[in-house]
Design an enzyme around this catalytic site. Structure first.
Site, PDB file in Angstrom:
ATOM      1  N   ASP A 141       6.330 -34.801  11.927  1.00 13.81           N
ATOM      2  CA  ASP A 141       5.194 -34.496  11.059  1.00 13.81           C
ATOM      3  C   ASP A 141       4.257 -33.487  11.714  1.00 13.81           C
ATOM      4  OD1 ASP A 141       3.565 -34.730   8.864  1.00 13.81           O
ATOM      5  OD2 ASP A 141       2.628 -36.593   9.503  1.00 13.81           O
ATOM      6  N   GLN A 187      11.076 -34.819  -4.372  1.00 11.20           N
ATOM      7  CA  GLN A 187       9.629 -34.996  -4.448  1.00 11.20           C
ATOM      8  C   GLN A 187       9.092 -33.895  -5.352  1.00 11.20           C
ATOM      9  OE1 GLN A 187       7.612 -37.498  -2.087  1.00 11.20           O
ATOM     10  NE2 GLN A 187       9.484 -38.237  -3.055  1.00 11.20           N
ATOM     11  N   TRP A 203       5.823 -27.798  -8.148  1.00 13.71           N
ATOM     12  CA  TRP A 203       6.060 -28.036  -6.717  1.00 13.71           C
ATOM     13  C   TRP A 203       7.220 -28.998  -6.472  1.00 13.71           C
ATOM     14  CZ3 TRP A 203       4.397 -26.866  -1.808  1.00 13.71           C
ATOM     15  CH2 TRP A 203       4.701 -27.806  -0.808  1.00 13.71           C
ATOM     16  N   MET A 204       8.015 -28.693  -5.419  1.00 10.83           N
ATOM     17  CA  MET A 204       9.060 -29.623  -4.955  1.00 10.83           C
ATOM     18  C   MET A 204       8.967 -29.728  -3.434  1.00 10.83           C
ATOM     19  SD  MET A 204      13.209 -29.277  -5.330  1.00 10.83           S
ATOM     20  CE  MET A 204      13.298 -27.638  -4.635  1.00 10.83           C
ATOM     21  N   GLU A 233       9.080 -38.708  10.303  1.00  9.70           N
ATOM     22  CA  GLU A 233       9.277 -38.790   8.862  1.00  9.70           C
ATOM     23  C   GLU A 233      10.773 -38.631   8.578  1.00  9.70           C
ATOM     24  OE1 GLU A 233       5.363 -37.085   6.729  1.00  9.70           O
ATOM     25  OE2 GLU A 233       6.653 -35.506   7.439  1.00  9.70           O
ATOM     26  N   ASP A 275      10.670 -32.885  -0.407  1.00  6.10           N
ATOM     27  CA  ASP A 275      11.891 -33.494   0.138  1.00  6.10           C
ATOM     28  C   ASP A 275      12.997 -33.786  -0.878  1.00  6.10           C
ATOM     29  OD1 ASP A 275       9.757 -33.819   1.874  1.00  6.10           O
ATOM     30  OD2 ASP A 275      10.056 -35.954   2.176  1.00  6.10           O
ATOM     31  N   TRP A 306       1.387 -29.480  -3.674  1.00 11.42           N
ATOM     32  CA  TRP A 306       1.763 -30.878  -3.468  1.00 11.42           C
ATOM     33  C   TRP A 306       0.748 -31.814  -4.123  1.00 11.42           C
ATOM     34  CZ3 TRP A 306      -0.201 -35.295  -1.187  1.00 11.42           C
ATOM     35  CH2 TRP A 306       0.724 -36.319  -0.926  1.00 11.42           C
ATOM     36  N   ARG A 332       7.133 -44.885   6.632  1.00 15.28           N
ATOM     37  CA  ARG A 332       7.687 -44.303   5.392  1.00 15.28           C
ATOM     38  C   ARG A 332       9.113 -43.752   5.530  1.00 15.28           C
ATOM     39  NH1 ARG A 332       3.408 -41.200   7.075  1.00 15.28           N
ATOM     40  NH2 ARG A 332       3.836 -39.042   7.670  1.00 15.28           N
ATOM     41  N   ASP A 333       9.731 -43.557   4.367  1.00 14.16           N
ATOM     42  CA  ASP A 333      11.004 -42.854   4.194  1.00 14.16           C
ATOM     43  C   ASP A 333      12.230 -43.661   4.662  1.00 14.16           C
ATOM     44  OD1 ASP A 333       9.147 -40.906   3.475  1.00 14.16           O
ATOM     45  OD2 ASP A 333       9.283 -39.867   5.398  1.00 14.16           O
TER      46      ASP A 333
HETATM   47  C1  FRU Z   1       7.886 -35.398   4.204  1.00 16.14           C
HETATM   48  C2  FRU Z   1       6.973 -36.376   3.486  1.00 16.14           C
HETATM   49  C3  FRU Z   1       7.457 -37.790   3.586  1.00 16.14           C
HETATM   50  C4  FRU Z   1       6.817 -38.449   2.392  1.00 16.14           C
HETATM   51  C5  FRU Z   1       6.870 -37.344   1.364  1.00 16.14           C
HETATM   52  C6  FRU Z   1       5.698 -37.291   0.453  1.00 16.14           C
HETATM   53  O1  FRU Z   1       7.750 -34.107   3.744  1.00 16.14           O
HETATM   54  O2  FRU Z   1       5.653 -36.260   3.971  1.00 16.14           O
HETATM   55  O3  FRU Z   1       7.149 -38.433   4.809  1.00 16.14           O
HETATM   56  O4  FRU Z   1       7.534 -39.589   1.974  1.00 16.14           O
HETATM   57  O5  FRU Z   1       6.954 -36.123   2.088  1.00 16.14           O
HETATM   58  O6  FRU Z   1       5.863 -36.299  -0.529  1.00 16.14           O
END
Ligand code: FRU
Length: 538
Positions: free
Chosen positions: A233, A38, A19-20, A200, A22, A46, A145-146
């Site tokens: 989100d 990710q 899985w990939m 996000e 962001d 995920w 986050r992010d």
């Molecule tokens: C967006 C997200 C981010 C988080 C990451 C977790 O797709 O939910 O907010 O940092 O993915 O994988």
């Protein structure tokens, strides 16, 4: 299973397996483009999120590198989540990322390369004093986050912004720092939009209103605007707006409040999320990546043992002609994959026609197409489809002035096809609105577990302009760019018959009231080299 194997892309970046999501921390260092992402090293769904790592010389051919960061500390125990790189003037690289702690709190952490003279940046050190930011008073532990790339401000301090929400109000907070280890939260927010929910993967960057080159994230001066982007989100959609950044109080104001972040323009109207730009100092351009997910079932993701791709990297500039949107365009390096091309000039498309194009194995294509409409028919139309919206109909429903365009990933008998098309509506006052749409509804006969949609949005067309589109076809991905990249759509398709040598390309005009003339150039695209780094040869 040949059907599932067919879906793997040939020139989009995707991991070998699993899985990939962001894109993370894109940067250019010592001749290499670095992309982190990710990544779940254990399965095609995920979870267990680490930072996968890959490098490229040209944003097209990629070498897989070992995972850059794994959850191994209390401050990122449940995941090394999304973050961004900042290149300091002295050559240091500061990587800020979100950690999901052992106690389920989203915190911001700092990491940096162990060895800056390594072009591959293989080893990453997590700062011992992590976390460097924790959710401030009033912000829930899971709404923080992010972090973005930092920018250097007038007072010689760095700023970084982070998305959040309170109730359903989405916004971005601004912090300042001098050393990247200690941060001060500034009063207020940069910008807030009621009803948009959690922001996000905020992205914030300057664009030039006079030049075509990209700008470093810290660039300031006259003749610029700032793009503010949030990934919503709740809707899983990326929205952006153009506006003005006020460095004196770190606020941002949209040019048009009706097209504010989360309620106006989308980065991409298709299956696309969590996008992020970086400034490419090597070619003085701003480059955008986005996560293109699957719309097939999780069970099929597990069966094929991989899920999701990254979009083709796109340059981003301000659209000087409209003044009201950005332009996205595949990086020029994509053109190095072009093999033989075929041209079609002045193909007449009468209402209701479908015209096959003599392109075999139409699975890896770069298509540019121009459409001209019969002026007399346009003028004679009093009113057509006011209030049109791609998602309401799809390509089989006929209107006066649309749909017309291409059928990609189609088989000879048209048992499967994906229309990418224009559709024009005309008001009684004589004003036209043009839409670009991508219709997945008949893309596959395996309809039982696919989330098929008709995607699309309005595209500005200025006086005297022809209608143009560019489409990148890569097995199960279709990326469409209308009017030079004013409106963009990414689609996923999972055909069962229109695969390998059986995939074809057609022109169509399903309008009832207008003749259309199409001209096209179609290149077959080579596969990119996307493989393991040959460590034993180092
Ligand atoms: C967006 C997200 C981010 C988080 C990451 C977790 O797709 O939910 O907010 O940092 O993915 O994988």
């Amino acid at each position: 299973n040949a059907m599932l194997a067919w879906q793997r892309t040939a020139y989009h970046f995707q991991p070998q397996r699993n899985w990939m999501n962001d894109p993370d921390g894109p940067l250019y260092h010592m001749g290499w483009y670095h992309l982190f992402y990710q990544y779940n090293p254990h399965s095609a769904v995920w979870g267990n999120i680490t930072w996968g790592h890959t490098v490229s010389r040209d944003l097209i051919h990629w070498l897989y590198l070992p995972i850059a960061m794994k959850p191994d500390s209390w401050f990122d125990w449940y995941g090394v989540w999304t973050g961004s790189a900042t290149l300091l003037p002295d050559g240091q690289i500061m990587m800020l990322y979100t950690g999901y702690t052992d106690n389920y709190v989203q915190v911001q952490n700092l990491a940096y390369p162990a060895n800056l003279s390594d072009p591959l940046l293989l080893d990453w050190v997590k700062y011992a004093g992590n976390p460097v930011m924790v959710p401030p008073t009033g912000i829930a532990p899971e709404d923080f986050r992010d972090p973005t790339t930092a920018w250097h401000a007038w007072d010689d301090k760095w700023r970084v912004t982070i998305g959040s929400k309170i109730n359903t109000i989405g916004f971005n907070l601004v912090y300042q720092t001098t050393n990247f280890t200690t941060y001060e939260l500034l009063d207020g927010v940069m910008h807030a939009v009621p009803g948009t929910g959690m922001w996000e993967c905020v992205d914030f960057y300057p664009v030039s209103t006079t030049e075509m080159n990209g700008l470093d994230t810290s660039f300031s001066g006259p003749g610029i605007k700032h793009v503010l982007k949030a990934s919503l989100d709740d809707e899983k959609k990326d929205f952006y707006a153009l506006g003005t950044y006020d460095p004196s109080n770190d606020t941002w104001t949209p040019d048009n409040p009706e097209l504010d972040v989360g309620i106006g323009l989308r980065v991409d109207y298709g299956k696309y999320y969590a996008s992020k730009t970086f400034y490419d100092q090597h070619k003085q351009r701003r480059v955008l990546y986005g996560w293109i997910g699957e719309t097939d079932s999780e069970i099929d993701d597990i069966r094929k043992n991989w899920a999701c791709v990254q979009s083709i990297p796109r340059t981003v500039v301000f659209d000087q002609k409209t003044g009201s949107n950005i332009l996205q365009w595949p990086v020029e390096e994509v053109e190095t994959l072009r093999l033989n091309s075929t041209e079609f000039h002045g193909v007449e498309l009468e209402p209701g026609s479908v015209v096959p194009l003599n392109i075999s194995s139409a699975t890896q294509l770069d298509i540019t197409a121009t459409f001209e409409l019969d002026e007399g028919a346009l003028e004679a139309t009093i009113e057509a489809d006011v209030g049109y919206n791609c998602s309401t109909t799809g390509a089989v429903v006929r209107g006066t002035l649309g749909p017309f365009g291409l059928l990609v990933i189609a088989d000879d008998s048209l048992s499967e096809f994906t229309p990418v098309y224009f559709y024009i509506s005309k008001g009684i006052d004589g004003t036209y609105s043009t839409f670009i749409c991508s219709d997945e509804m008949r893309s596959s006969k395996a309809y039982y577990d696919l989330d098929e949609k008709v995607y699309g949005g309005m595209v500005p067309v200025l006086e005297g302009e022809k209608l143009t589109m560019r489409i990148l076809v890569d097995h199960s991905v279709v990326e469409s760019f209308a009017q030079g990249g004013r409106t963009v759509i990414s689609s996923r398709v999972y055909p069962t018959t229109a695969i390998y040598g059986a995939a074809r390309l057609f022109l169509f005009n399903n309008a009832t009231g207008v003749n259309v003339t199409a001209s096209l150039k179609v290149w077959r695209l080579d596969s990119a080299y996307i493989h393991d780094f040959p460590f034993d040869q180092m």
